[in-house]
Design a protein around this motif. Sequence first.
Motif, PDB file in Angstrom:
ATOM      1  N   GLU A  53       0.819  -1.215   0.000  1.00 22.19           N
ATOM      2  CA  GLU A  53       0.000   0.000   0.000  1.00 22.19           C
ATOM      3  C   GLU A  53       0.849   1.260   0.000  1.00 22.19           C
ATOM      4  O   GLU A  53       0.399   2.305  -0.463  1.00 22.19           O
ATOM      5  N   GLU A  56       1.274   1.919  -3.675  1.00 22.85           N
ATOM      6  CA  GLU A  56       0.032   2.080  -4.420  1.00 22.85           C
ATOM      7  C   GLU A  56      -0.575   3.460  -4.224  1.00 22.85           C
ATOM      8  O   GLU A  56      -1.029   4.093  -5.156  1.00 22.85           O
ATOM      9  N   ASN A  57      -0.583   3.934  -3.011  1.00 24.11           N
ATOM     10  CA  ASN A  57      -1.275   5.170  -2.672  1.00 24.11           C
ATOM     11  C   ASN A  57      -0.454   6.417  -2.940  1.00 24.11           C
ATOM     12  O   ASN A  57      -0.959   7.522  -2.791  1.00 24.11           O
ATOM     13  N   GLY A  58       0.787   6.297  -3.311  1.00 23.11           N
ATOM     14  CA  GLY A  58       1.616   7.480  -3.500  1.00 23.11           C
ATOM     15  C   GLY A  58       1.889   8.136  -2.163  1.00 23.11           C
ATOM     16  O   GLY A  58       2.091   7.471  -1.166  1.00 23.11           O
ATOM     17  N   ASN A  59       1.837   9.440  -2.164  1.00 26.53           N
ATOM     18  CA  ASN A  59       2.061  10.197  -0.943  1.00 26.53           C
ATOM     19  C   ASN A  59       0.816  11.031  -0.664  1.00 26.53           C
ATOM     20  O   ASN A  59       0.685  12.136  -1.180  1.00 26.53           O
ATOM     21  N   PRO A  60      -0.125  10.517   0.145  1.00 25.93           N
ATOM     22  CA  PRO A  60      -1.372  11.237   0.373  1.00 25.93           C
ATOM     23  C   PRO A  60      -1.175  12.617   1.001  1.00 25.93           C
ATOM     24  O   PRO A  60      -1.913  13.548   0.707  1.00 25.93           O
ATOM     25  N   ALA A  61      -0.161  12.779   1.825  1.00 26.10           N
ATOM     26  CA  ALA A  61       0.064  14.082   2.453  1.00 26.10           C
ATOM     27  C   ALA A  61       0.467  15.115   1.408  1.00 26.10           C
ATOM     28  O   ALA A  61      -0.002  16.253   1.432  1.00 26.10           O
ATOM     29  N   GLU A  63      -0.209  14.967  -1.839  1.00 22.35           N
ATOM     30  CA  GLU A  63      -1.358  15.195  -2.712  1.00 22.35           C
ATOM     31  C   GLU A  63      -2.366  16.140  -2.044  1.00 22.35           C
ATOM     32  O   GLU A  63      -2.928  17.018  -2.691  1.00 22.35           O
ATOM     33  N   ASP A  64      -2.567  15.959  -0.748  1.00 18.89           N
ATOM     34  CA  ASP A  64      -3.482  16.832  -0.009  1.00 18.89           C
ATOM     35  C   ASP A  64      -2.937  18.262   0.019  1.00 18.89           C
ATOM     36  O   ASP A  64      -3.691  19.219  -0.145  1.00 18.89           O
ATOM     37  N   GLU A  66      -0.931  19.664  -2.195  1.00 19.48           N
ATOM     38  CA  GLU A  66      -1.055  20.233  -3.543  1.00 19.48           C
ATOM     39  C   GLU A  66      -2.492  20.672  -3.821  1.00 19.48           C
ATOM     40  O   GLU A  66      -2.715  21.739  -4.399  1.00 19.48           O
ATOM     41  N   ARG A  67      -3.462  19.863  -3.405  1.00 20.03           N
ATOM     42  CA  ARG A  67      -4.873  20.213  -3.594  1.00 20.03           C
ATOM     43  C   ARG A  67      -5.207  21.480  -2.821  1.00 20.03           C
ATOM     44  O   ARG A  67      -5.871  22.388  -3.319  1.00 20.03           O
TER      45      ARG A  67
END
Length: 100
Positions: A53, A56-61, A63-64, A66-67
Amino acid sequence: MKRTRRNHSAKFKARIALEALKGDATLATLASRHGHATQIATWRKQLLEHVGEVFENGNPAAEDAERRIRDLQAKVGELTMERDFLSGALGRFGLPSAKR
């Protein structure tokens, strides 16, 4: 006397599980230093089951973040447009404009 329950952080659990996977120290040695052998074996098993995982999930922190930056930039643009519109409207009514 009853001992209070320990709440280990995720980083601590990961570090101990990695030590158990490396095999440098036996499970008994790790248990004597960090807790019960059964708990360490459970952490090791969880690490092995969920290690995929991470990739698979990349780096959620990130990505959050950047959003959130995109949302804030959009808001800045919106507020800039409103300010420019209102300052122009003030000029049409003969009031001093907000532009200098």
